[in-house]
Design a protein around this motif. Structure first.
Motif, PDB file in Angstrom:
ATOM      1  N   UNK A   1       0.852  -1.168   0.000  1.00 31.95           N
ATOM      2  CA  UNK A   1       0.000   0.000   0.000  1.00 31.95           C
ATOM      3  C   UNK A   1       0.901   1.235   0.000  1.00 31.95           C
ATOM      4  N   UNK A   2       0.484   2.278  -0.722  1.00 28.24           N
ATOM      5  CA  UNK A   2       1.247   3.519  -0.780  1.00 28.24           C
ATOM      6  C   UNK A   2       0.604   4.553   0.140  1.00 28.24           C
ATOM      7  N   UNK A   3       1.460   5.303   0.850  1.00 26.97           N
ATOM      8  CA  UNK A   3       0.991   6.350   1.753  1.00 26.97           C
ATOM      9  C   UNK A   3       1.860   7.594   1.569  1.00 26.97           C
ATOM     10  N   UNK A   4       1.321   8.722   2.008  1.00 25.25           N
ATOM     11  CA  UNK A   4       2.102   9.954   2.021  1.00 25.25           C
ATOM     12  C   UNK A   4       3.057   9.898   3.202  1.00 25.25           C
ATOM     13  N   UNK A   5       4.276  10.369   2.983  1.00 24.39           N
ATOM     14  CA  UNK A   5       5.280  10.403   4.041  1.00 24.39           C
ATOM     15  C   UNK A   5       5.982  11.754   3.984  1.00 24.39           C
ATOM     16  N   UNK A   6       6.499  12.173   5.117  1.00 26.77           N
ATOM     17  CA  UNK A   6       7.061  13.514   5.232  1.00 26.77           C
ATOM     18  C   UNK A   6       8.423  13.461   5.899  1.00 26.77           C
ATOM     19  N   UNK A   7       9.366  14.156   5.290  1.00 26.93           N
ATOM     20  CA  UNK A   7      10.673  14.333   5.907  1.00 26.93           C
ATOM     21  C   UNK A   7      10.624  15.689   6.599  1.00 26.93           C
ATOM     22  N   UNK A   8      10.990  15.732   7.871  1.00 30.81           N
ATOM     23  CA  UNK A   8      10.931  16.980   8.631  1.00 30.81           C
ATOM     24  C   UNK A   8      12.331  17.382   9.075  1.00 30.81           C
ATOM     25  N   UNK A   9      12.518  18.699   9.268  1.00 28.16           N
ATOM     26  CA  UNK A   9      13.805  19.183   9.752  1.00 28.16           C
ATOM     27  C   UNK A   9      13.863  19.070  11.272  1.00 28.16           C
ATOM     28  N   UNK A  10      14.936  19.583  11.862  1.00 25.19           N
ATOM     29  CA  UNK A  10      15.127  19.451  13.313  1.00 25.19           C
ATOM     30  C   UNK A  10      14.052  20.169  14.119  1.00 25.19           C
ATOM     31  N   UNK A  11      13.369  21.153  13.512  1.00 26.47           N
ATOM     32  CA  UNK A  11      12.298  21.852  14.230  1.00 26.47           C
ATOM     33  C   UNK A  11      10.928  21.216  13.996  1.00 26.47           C
ATOM     34  N   UNK A  12      10.859  20.182  13.146  1.00 33.61           N
ATOM     35  CA  UNK A  12       9.601  19.475  12.911  1.00 33.61           C
ATOM     36  C   UNK A  12       8.825  19.951  11.700  1.00 33.61           C
ATOM     37  N   UNK A  13       9.385  20.913  10.949  1.00 32.36           N
ATOM     38  CA  UNK A  13       8.703  21.421   9.763  1.00 32.36           C
ATOM     39  C   UNK A  13       9.012  20.548   8.550  1.00 32.36           C
ATOM     40  N   UNK A  14       8.039  20.390   7.681  1.00 32.95           N
ATOM     41  CA  UNK A  14       8.180  19.521   6.507  1.00 32.95           C
ATOM     42  C   UNK A  14       9.170  20.140   5.523  1.00 32.95           C
ATOM     43  N   UNK A  15      10.120  19.315   5.084  1.00 29.84           N
ATOM     44  CA  UNK A  15      11.075  19.764   4.073  1.00 29.84           C
ATOM     45  C   UNK A  15      10.892  19.015   2.751  1.00 29.84           C
ATOM     46  N   UNK A  16      10.234  17.857   2.801  1.00 26.34           N
ATOM     47  CA  UNK A  16      10.030  17.074   1.583  1.00 26.34           C
ATOM     48  C   UNK A  16       8.825  16.152   1.746  1.00 26.34           C
ATOM     49  N   UNK A  17       8.076  15.997   0.648  1.00 23.76           N
ATOM     50  CA  UNK A  17       6.917  15.101   0.618  1.00 23.76           C
ATOM     51  C   UNK A  17       7.269  13.881  -0.228  1.00 23.76           C
ATOM     52  N   UNK A  18       6.748  12.723   0.177  1.00 30.51           N
ATOM     53  CA  UNK A  18       6.981  11.486  -0.564  1.00 30.51           C
ATOM     54  C   UNK A  18       5.694  10.675  -0.640  1.00 30.51           C
ATOM     55  N   UNK A  19       5.647   9.778  -1.594  1.00 34.45           N
ATOM     56  CA  UNK A  19       4.621   8.748  -1.674  1.00 34.45           C
ATOM     57  C   UNK A  19       5.402   7.445  -1.633  1.00 34.45           C
ATOM     58  N   UNK A  20       5.238   6.690  -0.528  1.00 30.07           N
ATOM     59  CA  UNK A  20       6.074   5.501  -0.337  1.00 30.07           C
ATOM     60  C   UNK A  20       5.220   4.258  -0.135  1.00 30.07           C
TER      61      UNK A  20
END
Length: 100
Positions: A1-20
């Motif tokens: 199954x594919x889901x949205x995933x998020x890479x966050x910086x050290x402060x917790x803000x999203x820096x990149x979106x993925x579909x994994x």
């Protein structure tokens, strides 16, 4: 199954979106993607989502929302711009024929 995933910086803000791709437990199939956050963003989405380590929160302050609203009031609408351009043309013509 594919889901949205998020890479966050050290402060917790999203820096990149993925579909994994994840397994039945929601764990990324590719080990190098296990650091990504797969917790679904709240609906409707936040303006500036921030990951706390356990949940998404809105990071944008009320003061920032208020400031943006004020700035929007200061930006003229297309109609206001068109009316101003029309008035400038009329004034230019009146000045050229020395009526003002």
């Amino acid at each position: 199954m594919k889901v949205h995933a998020y890479d966050v910086d050290e402060s917790g803000l999203i820096v990149e979106y993925y579909l994994i791709e994840v397994d039945d437990e929601g764990t990324p199939i590719e080990e190098e993607l296990e650091h990504l956050i797969t917790a679904q963003l709240p609906q409707p989405n936040f303006y500036r989502p921030k990951w706390t380590g356990t949940e998404w929160i809105e990071d944008k302050t009320q003061a920032e929302f208020d400031e943006e609203a004020l700035l929007e009031l200061l930006i003229p609408s297309i109609t206001e711009i068109e009316n101003a351009e029309f008035e400038i043309k009329i004034l230019t013509i009146l000045m050229e024929v020395e009526l003002i």
